[in-house]
Design a protein around this motif. Structure first.
Motif, mmCIF file in Angstrom:
data_model
loop_
_atom_site.group_PDB
_atom_site.id
_atom_site.type_symbol
_atom_site.label_atom_id
_atom_site.label_comp_id
_atom_site.label_asym_id
_atom_site.label_seq_id
_atom_site.Cartn_x
_atom_site.Cartn_y
_atom_site.Cartn_z
ATOM 1 N N ILE A 83 61.068 -22.931 -0.246
ATOM 2 C CA ILE A 83 59.942 -22.039 -0.484
ATOM 3 C C ILE A 83 58.765 -22.930 -0.885
ATOM 4 C CG2 ILE A 83 59.017 -20.126 -1.842
ATOM 5 C CD1 ILE A 83 61.911 -19.243 -2.359
ATOM 6 N N MET A 84 57.757 -23.017 -0.035
ATOM 7 C CA MET A 84 56.573 -23.800 -0.356
ATOM 8 C C MET A 84 55.720 -23.035 -1.361
ATOM 9 S SD MET A 84 54.867 -25.678 2.899
ATOM 10 C CE MET A 84 55.542 -27.163 3.591
ATOM 11 N N VAL A 85 55.235 -23.732 -2.356
ATOM 12 C CA VAL A 85 54.310 -23.150 -3.318
ATOM 13 C C VAL A 85 52.992 -23.909 -3.214
ATOM 14 C CG1 VAL A 85 53.859 -22.642 -5.746
ATOM 15 C CG2 VAL A 85 56.191 -22.473 -4.858
ATOM 16 N N ASP A 86 51.917 -23.181 -2.902
ATOM 17 C CA ASP A 86 50.584 -23.778 -2.767
ATOM 18 C C ASP A 86 50.593 -25.007 -1.861
ATOM 19 O OD1 ASP A 86 49.835 -21.829 -4.515
ATOM 20 O OD2 ASP A 86 49.506 -23.149 -6.220
ATOM 21 N N PRO A 87 50.972 -24.857 -0.595
ATOM 22 C CA PRO A 87 51.061 -26.036 0.279
ATOM 23 C C PRO A 87 49.726 -26.747 0.430
ATOM 24 C CG PRO A 87 51.205 -23.989 1.547
ATOM 25 C CD PRO A 87 51.298 -23.603 0.109
ATOM 26 N N PRO A 88 49.702 -28.081 0.235
ATOM 27 C CA PRO A 88 48.469 -28.842 0.469
ATOM 28 C C PRO A 88 48.122 -28.835 1.952
ATOM 29 C CG PRO A 88 50.076 -30.100 -0.822
ATOM 30 C CD PRO A 88 50.794 -28.929 -0.261
ATOM 31 N N GLY B 182 46.502 -25.187 2.736
ATOM 32 C CA GLY B 182 47.537 -25.480 3.720
ATOM 33 C C GLY B 182 48.371 -24.282 4.122
ATOM 34 N N THR B 183 48.039 -23.105 3.599
ATOM 35 C CA THR B 183 48.884 -21.930 3.833
ATOM 36 C C THR B 183 48.882 -21.515 5.296
ATOM 37 O OG1 THR B 183 48.474 -21.162 1.580
ATOM 38 C CG2 THR B 183 49.345 -19.559 3.147
ATOM 39 N N PHE B 184 47.699 -21.423 5.903
ATOM 40 C CA PHE B 184 47.662 -20.988 7.302
ATOM 41 C C PHE B 184 48.211 -22.049 8.231
ATOM 42 C CE2 PHE B 184 45.382 -17.051 6.674
ATOM 43 C CZ PHE B 184 45.859 -16.318 7.742
ATOM 44 N N HIS B 185 48.138 -23.315 7.828
ATOM 45 C CA HIS B 185 48.780 -24.360 8.623
ATOM 46 C C HIS B 185 50.282 -24.089 8.724
ATOM 47 C CE1 HIS B 185 49.142 -28.247 10.511
ATOM 48 N NE2 HIS B 185 49.997 -28.670 9.607
#
Length: 869
Positions: free
Chosen positions: A377-382, A414-417
């Protein structure tokens, strides 16, 4: 430092910022200069840099800077763009030309991330930035900044964020809490507004924007594809209005089938490596070592690399149950793990992708992967986190969800990426933050909110009750920040992790805010009386009151500080004398609370999770699934070991459970090489064929675990009692036919389709059907309702009686089709015919819509195109 804003003591703020930005002698004191005009060679010139006026400087993350007599003017604003200027020793510009395309739909990344240039200039240099753009762009930017600087205008559905039994007296009053932060630092009695930070210089009816400072007048003239810069009427430079990120973010090298056959993968890899060296990008984490630990280990571990005898190893050191490090001389359990092994996710742990803030030129902004029962689970992806994951060999299939803590650029860029990376992903946050996120990115990307919603699965975070997410229990809470910010604690079995999110934690000052009526009694108690009982605590630190001061965390008892790691903090900012430490970034430093495969009862669940993500199994009935789990067996292979050999008899179907496999053929004229990873499958051709001969070889590249179905089980489970006519069997037969027709070679010739993952290519092959087309055949004409799209295998096609008629002929590898017309059931806008005898692969309307809906990145590209070469 981090997201933004206002401080009660402007001098102390500048002192803190001075400390954060100090780079030997390249950044003079903010207190002395009040401008932070960074000079690479300290030349005394009007341009304040080593480059002369009218010279362009390309930036590492994309965009460029033109030096002028009024200061640098920058074109394009990728995420973290100010770090490029700081690393180059250049002055951070105050003038920015916004690209016509403000959002790269292919990558899901903004090309106009103005937040941190605005924050840096306003809070560091006491200046506004000027955005040079159209009136429509100004409107969009104001919408974005409303969400990020000031927060949502209202919160009408706030109650939906909370469990119905959660006391309303404990709800945050965001408007009151925001009053702590939203003040003009130059006049604390004045509310902060967008216009304190931003000025707009708009293009007029003649497509000209004019900036005048003293006796210098700069004109920016916009035409179809460039901006011409004139200084006092004298032409200086033209800047192409085509923003591109570093090339490797799109793809290393687009390798065509002919190249694939003619060159070995070793040569192709060396070319790709050379391309990377020519255009380097900051990596978030290093190459993956394996992080598995023996079953008997119950404590969590931290890995650190070391060198021995010229061979890199990974040292894994245990921690005791109380969270304290095992002292020197005590018995410790240390494993030496070969670095080239594949990564095995822990049952419970966290990998730090980035640990710094938006103003640190040397560190990546904070971001995390929380591992729960082997799923990420990614949290606040750069920015570009998904790209870096692929670079390190972490399959997209392992990252199944993203938690958005809040909508500042250093947390959501980085969320939409990730959303556009592969299959639809879950986004977990509250409804309040999700609505803010949608408003922000709709304005940024110029895509309507309803269309954005379709790109992902929204899973609401509910505050006040534990939520079971992939087998772990998450307790969410609203932190205290400039805009709504979501923190959480998460527990699996008897282990737990605390994540503060960006927050102001200071019990003494929170009491003051309670007495001032900003916080209710219950809200104050939730914010001030944090118990910190978790085994691992990730807490941000920075300049208060936007963030938590290290001095406050330094007062915590040692038994808490032993378990606490600072995040959102630059290494040079750490106050070691307080007994604090910063979390280490990288997969090799993954903090593991529960090692992988510790609970063998979870094996079936893990396999079910894996199978549920594989495209061919999406329509299995519960009865099919039960048969599948009963029948599947597993086998392991070691690097270099053959799994199957080309030309041999085959009666097994394989699914990769973990590791990396090389699939290749040495048959003359049919040579190819592909790499498969978790969730990919092979062996279907031999299982479906009466002859049962393998059409390719497969060898293990890393330690490889595969799930196996015998031929008779394969036909029983997927035949559906229909004599082999079940939908999965039919898909497999179509895949076999497409591979015989070398459909994948056409995909490699296409600039976009060549970049699909192996799994995506396989899914596309399944819906490609070969057809012969005679010269002169009209496939469709303007006004027809679209029934299919196609990819050219051989031959040529040309548009006619439509605006595209002047284009050159399309040949092998080109995709032609109008997805938007298919989805909206409207008339097609082109006419096209074969100019030579041709062979094409047709993709039906139903199949293409289904494929695009499963893969948001493909959807975003094809929805606005009529052809792709």
């Amino acid at each position: 430092m981090a997201c933004s804003y206002v401080f009660s003591d402007d001098k102390s703020f500048l002192q803190d910022l001075d400390y954060m930005l100090e780079q030997s002698d390249q950044c003079p004191s903010l207190l002395k200069s009040q401008s932070c005009s960074i000079q690479l060679y300290k030349q005394q010139s009007d341009c304040k840099s080593n480059v002369s006026c009218a010279d362009l400087v390309d930036l590492e993350r994309g965009g460029c800077i033109l030096q002028t007599k009024i200061g640098p003017i920058q074109y394009g604003m990728p995420p973290e763009t100010i770090k490029d200027c700081l690393n180059l020793g250049m002055e951070v510009p105050t003038f920015y030309i916004i690209p016509s395309k403000r959002f790269d739909k292919r990558l899901g990344i903004s090309t106009a991330e103005f937040e941190f240039p605005a924050y840096f200039n306003f809070f560091c240099k006491k200046k506004q930035i000027t955005l040079i753009c159209t009136p429509d762009t100004e409107k969009a930017i104001r919408t974005v900044f409303q969400e990020t600087l000031l927060g949502p205008i209202d919160h009408p559905d706030l109650a939906l964020d909370f469990y119905h039994k959660f006391p309303k007296s404990a709800y945050p009053d965001f408007h009151k809490e925001r009053s702590v932060f939203s003040k003009n630092p130059s006049n604390l009695d004045e509310k902060l507004t967008i216009d304190h930070l931003l000025k707009f210089c708009l293009f007029d009816e003649n497509n000209t924007a004019t900036i005048t400072e003293g006796d210098i007048t700069i004109k920016i003239v916009k035409d179809n594809n460039s901006f011409k810069i004139l200084e006092n009427g004298i032409y200086q430079k033209s800047i192409q209005d085509v923003f591109t990120f570093p090339s490797q973010y799109y793809e290393y090298i687009v390798t065509k089938p002919d190249d694939y056959r003619a060159e070995s993968m070793k040569n192709i890899k060396s070319k790709r490596d050379a391309a990377k060296e020519q255009c380097p990008t900051p990596l978030l984490v290093k190459q993956l070592p394996e992080m598995t630990v023996e079953q008997k280990v119950e404590n969590w571990v931290i890995g650190n690399q070391y060198q021995r005898g010229g061979e890199k190893k990974l040292s894994v050191v245990l921690w005791d149950q109380m969270g304290g490090h095992v002292e020197s001389g005590s018995a410790i359990f240390q494993l030496d793990i070969d670095e080239n092994k594949s990564f095995t996710p822990p049952d419970f742990g966290v990998t730090i992708l980035g640990c710094s803030h938006g103003f640190d030129p040397k560190g990546s902004t904070s971001g995390y992967i929380f591992w729960v029962n082997g799923r990420g689970i990614m949290v606040d992806p750069p920015p570009f986190a998904s790209y870096h994951m692929k670079q390190m060999g972490i399959p997209s299939i392992l990252i199944c969800a993203v938690i958005i803590s809040h909508c500042h650029a250093d947390h959501d860029a980085g969320t939409f990426h990730k959303i556009l990376d592969d299959i639809r992903v879950e986004i977990i946050t509250t409804r309040t933050i999700m609505n803010s996120f949608l408003r922000k990115y709709s304005a940024m990307s110029n895509i309507d909110i309803d269309s954005l919603r379709k790109l992902f699965i929204f899973r609401p975070a509910i505050i006040g009750i534990p939520l079971n997410i992939y087998g772990a229990y998450f307790n969410f809470f609203y932190a205290m920040h400039t805009i709504p910010s979501l923190g959480f604690s998460v527990k699996l079995e008897n282990k737990s992790i605390y994540f503060s999110s960006d927050t102001f934690f200071d019990p003494d000052q929170l009491l003051v805010y309670k007495n001032q009526g900003i916080l209710s009694q219950k809200r104050y108690e939730h914010l001030a009386f944090v118990e910190f009982k978790e085994d691992l605590i990730l807490h941000e630190a920075g300049v208060p009151p936007i963030h938590t001061a290290q001095s406050v965390l330094g007062k915590l008892p040692n038994n808490i500080k032993n378990r606490l790691y600072l995040v959102h903090t630059a290494q040079k900012d750490l106050k070691k004398e307080l007994g604090l430490k910063i979390a280490k970034t990288g997969i090799e430093n993954t903090m593991i609370l529960i090692p992988s495969n510790t609970n063998k009862h979870l094996t079936t669940i893990r396999r079910l999770d894996l199978l549920s993500t594989i495209d061919i199994f999406e329509h299995l009935t519960l009865k099919n699934v039960r048969w599948l789990l009963d029948s599947v067996t597993s086998e392991e292979f070691f690097p270099g070991q053959d799994v199957i050999k080309e030309g041999t008899a085959g009666d097994r179907f394989y699914i990769i459970e973990s590791g990396l496999a090389r699939v290749y053929s040495t048959q003359k004229g049919q040579e190819f090489e592909r790499y498969y990873q978790v969730g990919d499958y092979f062996g279907e051709s031999a299982v479906l064929s009466n002859e049962g001969r393998r059409g390719a070889s497969v060898e293990a590249v890393t330690h490889l675990k595969v799930l196996i179905l015998e031929k008779h089980d394969f036909w029983f489970i997927f035949g559906d009692g229909l004599g082999g006519q079940g939908p999965i069997i039919q898909k497999m037969k179509q895949l076999t036919a497409a591979r015989r027709s070398k459909a994948v070679h056409c995909l490699f010739k296409n600039s976009i389709l060549s970049e699909l993952t192996p799994s995506q290519k396989t899914q596309l092959e399944m819906i490609m059907r070969e057809h012969e087309i005679e010269k002169g055949t009209v496939l469709w004409k303007v006004g027809d309702k679209p029934e299919f799209a196609f990819i050219i295998k051989r031959g040529t096609f040309a548009f006619y009686d439509s605006p595209e008629q002047d284009l050159e002929e399309l040949d092998s590898g080109a995709y032609v089709g109008e997805l938007k017309a298919m989805i909206e059931n409207t008339a097609i806008s082109t006419s096209i015919r074969a100019t030579r005898k041709a062979t094409i692969f047709k993709i039906s309307k139903k199949d293409l819509i289904s494929f695009a809906n499963k893969h948001p990145g493909i959807y975003m590209i094809l929805i606005d195109t009529k052809y792709v070469e």
